[in-house]
Design a protein around this motif. Structure first.
Motif, PDB file in Angstrom:
ATOM      1  N   MET A   1     103.937 104.114  80.750  1.00  9.58           N
ATOM      2  CA  MET A   1     104.463 103.815  79.432  1.00  9.58           C
ATOM      3  C   MET A   1     104.809 102.326  79.360  1.00  9.58           C
ATOM      4  SD  MET A   1     107.685 105.613  77.672  1.00  9.58           S
ATOM      5  CE  MET A   1     107.775 105.696  75.944  1.00  9.58           C
ATOM      6  N   LYS A   2     104.372 101.703  78.315  1.00  7.92           N
ATOM      7  CA  LYS A   2     104.638 100.271  78.131  1.00  7.92           C
ATOM      8  C   LYS A   2     106.078 100.057  77.676  1.00  7.92           C
ATOM      9  CE  LYS A   2      99.892  99.165  77.232  1.00  7.92           C
ATOM     10  NZ  LYS A   2      98.909  99.540  76.292  1.00  7.92           N
ATOM     11  N   PRO A   3     106.705  98.965  78.144  1.00 12.09           N
ATOM     12  CA  PRO A   3     108.102  98.717  77.759  1.00 12.09           C
ATOM     13  C   PRO A   3     108.235  98.363  76.278  1.00 12.09           C
ATOM     14  CG  PRO A   3     107.235  96.848  78.958  1.00 12.09           C
ATOM     15  CD  PRO A   3     106.185  97.923  79.011  1.00 12.09           C
ATOM     16  N   LYS A   4     109.389  98.655  75.732  1.00 16.75           N
ATOM     17  CA  LYS A   4     109.714  98.248  74.362  1.00 16.75           C
ATOM     18  C   LYS A   4     110.171  96.799  74.411  1.00 16.75           C
ATOM     19  CE  LYS A   4     110.005 102.601  72.493  1.00 16.75           C
ATOM     20  NZ  LYS A   4     108.725 102.968  72.031  1.00 16.75           N
ATOM     21  N   LEU A   5     109.653  95.982  73.514  1.00 14.46           N
ATOM     22  CA  LEU A   5     109.956  94.554  73.505  1.00 14.46           C
ATOM     23  C   LEU A   5     110.605  94.159  72.190  1.00 14.46           C
ATOM     24  CD1 LEU A   5     106.575  93.348  75.018  1.00 14.46           C
ATOM     25  CD2 LEU A   5     108.737  93.695  76.212  1.00 14.46           C
ATOM     26  N   LYS A   6     111.628  93.320  72.302  1.00 11.64           N
ATOM     27  CA  LYS A   6     112.368  92.860  71.131  1.00 11.64           C
ATOM     28  C   LYS A   6     112.327  91.343  71.089  1.00 11.64           C
ATOM     29  CE  LYS A   6     116.935  92.797  71.142  1.00 11.64           C
ATOM     30  NZ  LYS A   6     118.361  93.210  71.071  1.00 11.64           N
ATOM     31  N   LEU A   7     112.006  90.799  69.922  1.00 11.97           N
ATOM     32  CA  LEU A   7     112.012  89.356  69.700  1.00 11.97           C
ATOM     33  C   LEU A   7     113.141  89.034  68.732  1.00 11.97           C
ATOM     34  CD1 LEU A   7     108.844  90.433  69.733  1.00 11.97           C
ATOM     35  CD2 LEU A   7     108.458  88.000  69.623  1.00 11.97           C
TER      36      LEU A   7
ATOM     37  N   GLY B   1     118.879  85.109  63.799  1.00  7.11           N
ATOM     38  CA  GLY B   1     119.427  86.466  63.858  1.00  7.11           C
ATOM     39  C   GLY B   1     118.413  87.542  63.531  1.00  7.11           C
ATOM     40  N   ASP B   2     117.276  87.166  62.937  1.00  6.31           N
ATOM     41  CA  ASP B   2     116.234  88.156  62.652  1.00  6.31           C
ATOM     42  C   ASP B   2     115.743  88.769  63.957  1.00  6.31           C
ATOM     43  OD1 ASP B   2     116.384  87.546  59.963  1.00  6.31           O
ATOM     44  OD2 ASP B   2     114.438  86.537  59.866  1.00  6.31           O
ATOM     45  N   VAL B   3     115.536  90.088  63.932  1.00  5.95           N
ATOM     46  CA  VAL B   3     115.078  90.823  65.107  1.00  5.95           C
ATOM     47  C   VAL B   3     113.784  91.547  64.757  1.00  5.95           C
ATOM     48  CG1 VAL B   3     115.629  92.699  66.712  1.00  5.95           C
ATOM     49  CG2 VAL B   3     117.424  91.120  65.977  1.00  5.95           C
ATOM     50  N   PHE B   4     112.839  91.498  65.671  1.00  4.30           N
ATOM     51  CA  PHE B   4     111.548  92.153  65.492  1.00  4.30           C
ATOM     52  C   PHE B   4     111.259  92.992  66.725  1.00  4.30           C
ATOM     53  CE2 PHE B   4     111.608  88.080  63.400  1.00  4.30           C
ATOM     54  CZ  PHE B   4     111.216  88.384  62.114  1.00  4.30           C
ATOM     55  N   HIS B   5     111.021  94.287  66.511  1.00  2.49           N
ATOM     56  CA  HIS B   5     110.623  95.173  67.602  1.00  2.49           C
ATOM     57  C   HIS B   5     109.096  95.192  67.612  1.00  2.49           C
ATOM     58  CE1 HIS B   5     114.716  96.531  68.309  1.00  2.49           C
ATOM     59  NE2 HIS B   5     114.860  96.414  66.996  1.00  2.49           N
ATOM     60  N   PHE B   6     108.524  94.812  68.743  1.00  3.01           N
ATOM     61  CA  PHE B   6     107.081  94.608  68.806  1.00  3.01           C
ATOM     62  C   PHE B   6     106.295  95.831  68.350  1.00  3.01           C
ATOM     63  CE2 PHE B   6     103.012  94.560  71.127  1.00  3.01           C
ATOM     64  CZ  PHE B   6     102.464  93.447  70.545  1.00  3.01           C
ATOM     65  N   ASP B   7     106.720  97.020  68.746  1.00  2.35           N
ATOM     66  CA  ASP B   7     105.954  98.223  68.404  1.00  2.35           C
ATOM     67  C   ASP B   7     105.981  98.568  66.921  1.00  2.35           C
ATOM     68  OD1 ASP B   7     105.072  98.664  71.000  1.00  2.35           O
ATOM     69  OD2 ASP B   7     106.806  99.896  71.512  1.00  2.35           O
ATOM     70  N   THR B   8     107.050  98.189  66.212  1.00  2.00           N
ATOM     71  CA  THR B   8     107.179  98.618  64.815  1.00  2.00           C
ATOM     72  C   THR B   8     107.206  97.476  63.803  1.00  2.00           C
ATOM     73  OG1 THR B   8     109.586  98.681  65.045  1.00  2.00           O
ATOM     74  CG2 THR B   8     108.392 100.742  65.452  1.00  2.00           C
ATOM     75  N   ASP B   9     107.513  96.268  64.248  1.00  2.00           N
ATOM     76  CA  ASP B   9     107.698  95.161  63.308  1.00  2.00           C
ATOM     77  C   ASP B   9     106.721  94.007  63.473  1.00  2.00           C
ATOM     78  OD1 ASP B   9     110.003  96.425  62.279  1.00  2.00           O
ATOM     79  OD2 ASP B   9     111.262  95.484  63.812  1.00  2.00           O
ATOM     80  N   ARG B  10     105.709  94.172  64.299  1.00  2.00           N
ATOM     81  CA  ARG B  10     104.848  93.019  64.582  1.00  2.00           C
ATOM     82  C   ARG B  10     104.163  92.473  63.327  1.00  2.00           C
ATOM     83  NH1 ARG B  10     100.456  95.785  68.503  1.00  2.00           N
ATOM     84  NH2 ARG B  10     102.088  97.297  68.725  1.00  2.00           N
ATOM     85  N   ASP B  11     103.968  93.313  62.332  1.00  2.00           N
ATOM     86  CA  ASP B  11     103.342  92.843  61.092  1.00  2.00           C
ATOM     87  C   ASP B  11     104.303  92.013  60.244  1.00  2.00           C
ATOM     88  OD1 ASP B  11     104.901  95.147  60.620  1.00  2.00           O
ATOM     89  OD2 ASP B  11     103.750  95.655  58.830  1.00  2.00           O
ATOM     90  N   LYS B  12     105.594  92.008  60.583  1.00  2.00           N
ATOM     91  CA  LYS B  12     106.585  91.234  59.834  1.00  2.00           C
ATOM     92  C   LYS B  12     106.800  89.843  60.424  1.00  2.00           C
ATOM     93  CE  LYS B  12     108.842  95.464  58.526  1.00  2.00           C
ATOM     94  NZ  LYS B  12     109.814  96.438  58.941  1.00  2.00           N
ATOM     95  N   LEU B  13     106.338  89.640  61.643  1.00  2.00           N
ATOM     96  CA  LEU B  13     106.513  88.357  62.309  1.00  2.00           C
ATOM     97  C   LEU B  13     105.431  87.391  61.845  1.00  2.00           C
ATOM     98  CD1 LEU B  13     108.190  86.882  64.486  1.00  2.00           C
ATOM     99  CD2 LEU B  13     106.486  87.636  66.140  1.00  2.00           C
TER     100      LEU B  13
END
Length: 84
Positions: A1-7, A25-37
């Protein structure tokens, strides 16, 4: 399982606001928010993310944090990457 990554956007340098609208302060979770970055930031982040996702160790600061900057010369967004 790949790790969850937070930017997390931790700092902005420059006098111009981010063209994509990101703020400290903006937070992006790679698995769910990559399209917002912002695509420019994602372009720089991807090698670090790829290394972390496959169990490697990317370059880190002396304190162990993994940071990168977007390439926008009007405002330099500094992001931190963390494994959750």
């Amino acid at each position: 399982m790949k790790p969850k990554l937070k930017l997390t956007l931790v700092e902005q340098k420059g006098t111009h606001g981010c063209h994509h609208g990101h703020k400290v302060g903006d937070v992006f979770h790679f698995d769910t928010d990559r399209d917002k970055l912002c695509p420019m930031a994602m372009h720089v982040a991807f090698p670090y993310l790829d290394i972390l996702r496959y169990g490697g160790t990317p370059p880190a600061a002396a304190d162990g944090t993994i940071k990168f900057c977007c390439p926008d010369s009007d405002v330099i967004n500094v992001f931190r990457i963390e494994v959750e």
